[in-house]
Write a protein that holds these residues in place. Structure first.
Motif, PDB file in Angstrom:
ATOM      1  N   ARG A  67       0.840  -1.201   0.000  1.00 27.57           N
ATOM      2  CA  ARG A  67       0.000   0.000   0.000  1.00 27.57           C
ATOM      3  C   ARG A  67       0.874   1.249   0.000  1.00 27.57           C
ATOM      4  O   ARG A  67       1.809   1.367   0.789  1.00 27.57           O
ATOM      5  CB  ARG A  67      -0.906   0.020   1.236  1.00 27.57           C
ATOM      6  CG  ARG A  67      -1.907  -1.098   1.290  1.00 27.57           C
ATOM      7  CD  ARG A  67      -2.964  -0.938   0.235  1.00 27.57           C
ATOM      8  NE  ARG A  67      -4.070  -1.838   0.506  1.00 27.57           N
ATOM      9  CZ  ARG A  67      -4.721  -2.493  -0.428  1.00 27.57           C
ATOM     10  NH1 ARG A  67      -4.401  -2.341  -1.696  1.00 27.57           N
ATOM     11  NH2 ARG A  67      -5.712  -3.280  -0.098  1.00 27.57           N
ATOM     12  N   LEU A  73      -4.180  11.829   1.408  1.00 31.42           N
ATOM     13  CA  LEU A  73      -4.953  11.042   2.359  1.00 31.42           C
ATOM     14  C   LEU A  73      -4.180  10.847   3.666  1.00 31.42           C
ATOM     15  O   LEU A  73      -4.732  11.008   4.753  1.00 31.42           O
ATOM     16  CB  LEU A  73      -5.303   9.673   1.754  1.00 31.42           C
ATOM     17  CG  LEU A  73      -6.057   8.690   2.643  1.00 31.42           C
ATOM     18  CD1 LEU A  73      -7.436   9.232   3.015  1.00 31.42           C
ATOM     19  CD2 LEU A  73      -6.177   7.341   1.938  1.00 31.42           C
ATOM     20  N   LEU A 137      -5.636   4.226   7.281  1.00 30.66           N
ATOM     21  CA  LEU A 137      -5.646   5.067   6.077  1.00 30.66           C
ATOM     22  C   LEU A 137      -4.454   6.010   5.983  1.00 30.66           C
ATOM     23  O   LEU A 137      -4.221   6.587   4.932  1.00 30.66           O
ATOM     24  CB  LEU A 137      -6.957   5.848   5.986  1.00 30.66           C
ATOM     25  CG  LEU A 137      -8.195   4.987   5.698  1.00 30.66           C
ATOM     26  CD1 LEU A 137      -9.444   5.862   5.642  1.00 30.66           C
ATOM     27  CD2 LEU A 137      -8.037   4.175   4.420  1.00 30.66           C
ATOM     28  N   SER A 140      -2.943   4.094   3.480  1.00 28.13           N
ATOM     29  CA  SER A 140      -3.953   3.586   2.544  1.00 28.13           C
ATOM     30  C   SER A 140      -4.312   2.112   2.720  1.00 28.13           C
ATOM     31  O   SER A 140      -4.617   1.423   1.753  1.00 28.13           O
ATOM     32  CB  SER A 140      -3.579   3.896   1.088  1.00 28.13           C
ATOM     33  OG  SER A 140      -2.422   3.213   0.668  1.00 28.13           O
ATOM     34  N   TRP A 142      -6.959   0.382   3.327  1.00 30.18           N
ATOM     35  CA  TRP A 142      -8.410   0.567   3.373  1.00 30.18           C
ATOM     36  C   TRP A 142      -9.162  -0.695   3.794  1.00 30.18           C
ATOM     37  O   TRP A 142     -10.228  -0.607   4.403  1.00 30.18           O
ATOM     38  CB  TRP A 142      -8.922   1.104   2.038  1.00 30.18           C
ATOM     39  CG  TRP A 142      -8.714   0.173   0.875  1.00 30.18           C
ATOM     40  CD1 TRP A 142      -7.647   0.123   0.042  1.00 30.18           C
ATOM     41  CD2 TRP A 142      -9.608  -0.854   0.450  1.00 30.18           C
ATOM     42  NE1 TRP A 142      -7.804  -0.875  -0.881  1.00 30.18           N
ATOM     43  CE2 TRP A 142      -9.009  -1.482  -0.664  1.00 30.18           C
ATOM     44  CE3 TRP A 142     -10.853  -1.295   0.896  1.00 30.18           C
ATOM     45  CZ2 TRP A 142      -9.619  -2.539  -1.328  1.00 30.18           C
ATOM     46  CZ3 TRP A 142     -11.463  -2.347   0.222  1.00 30.18           C
ATOM     47  CH2 TRP A 142     -10.836  -2.950  -0.881  1.00 30.18           C
TER      48      TRP A 142
END
Length: 181
Positions: A67, A73, A137, A140, A142
């Protein structure tokens, strides 16, 4: 943010959780010495497993699925993680020895209605929910964010909050809102 820095963040979060357990154990002794009664033991083990799994899953998903850190983000989510820690410790400071990771109520003590409890019925659980979304997050992850959020909501809404409210009603009698301590 590099993967190494992210792992350090997750480890730091785990260390913070251990600090909470130390505080909680001290508060549990204080409560039991004053006639505190524990409720809802059945859901505590699954909550510990879920919260531990959150930390492991954050690292595993980031490393195993490669990731990326997405600045748009990751930085805002890091701010949410820090804010959730601030809210959690505000709750701990506000409740003092009445705060615990378990549901232990000392009969005869009045509801705490200051600090974040003036505005939010269960601010510590808000902090947990925010952290459970934001920590994964940051880098990332998720799948971890979604899985933790769903399982945490199920445990909180289905077991923890009802057990806490029943315990508070039983110890304090009927009142306007047993969730506001």
């Amino acid at each position: 943010m590099s993967v190494a820095l992210y792992v350090a963040l997750v480890v730091a979060t785990g260390l913070e959780r251990l600090a909470e357990l130390v505080v909680s154990a001290r508060h549990a002794r204080w409560s039991f010495e004053r006639g505190g009664v524990e409720s809802g033991r059945g859901h505590f083990g699954p909550m510990v497993v879920l919260h531990s799994a959150l930390l492991v899953a954050c690292v595993v998903e980031v490393v195993a699925l490669d990731r990326p850190f997405l600045p748009w983000l990751g930085w805002p989510m890091l701010a949410v993680v820090v804010a959730s820690q601030g809210l959690r410790w505000w709750c701990i400071a506000t409740l003092g020895p009445q705060w615990n990771t378990r549901v232990i109520v000392v009969p005869g003590l009045s509801m705490v209605r200051r600090g974040p409890y003036r505005w939010i019925p269960h601010p510590n659980y808000v902090a947990v929910a925010l952290e459970g979304i934001a920590l994964p997050l940051v880098h990332s992850a998720w799948i971890t964010a979604v899985a933790f959020t769903v399982l945490n909501a199920w445990l909180l809404l289905g077991f923890r909050i009802p057990a806490e409210e029943r315990a508070l009603r039983g110890a304090l009698g009927p009142g306007p809102d047993p969730g506001r301590r």
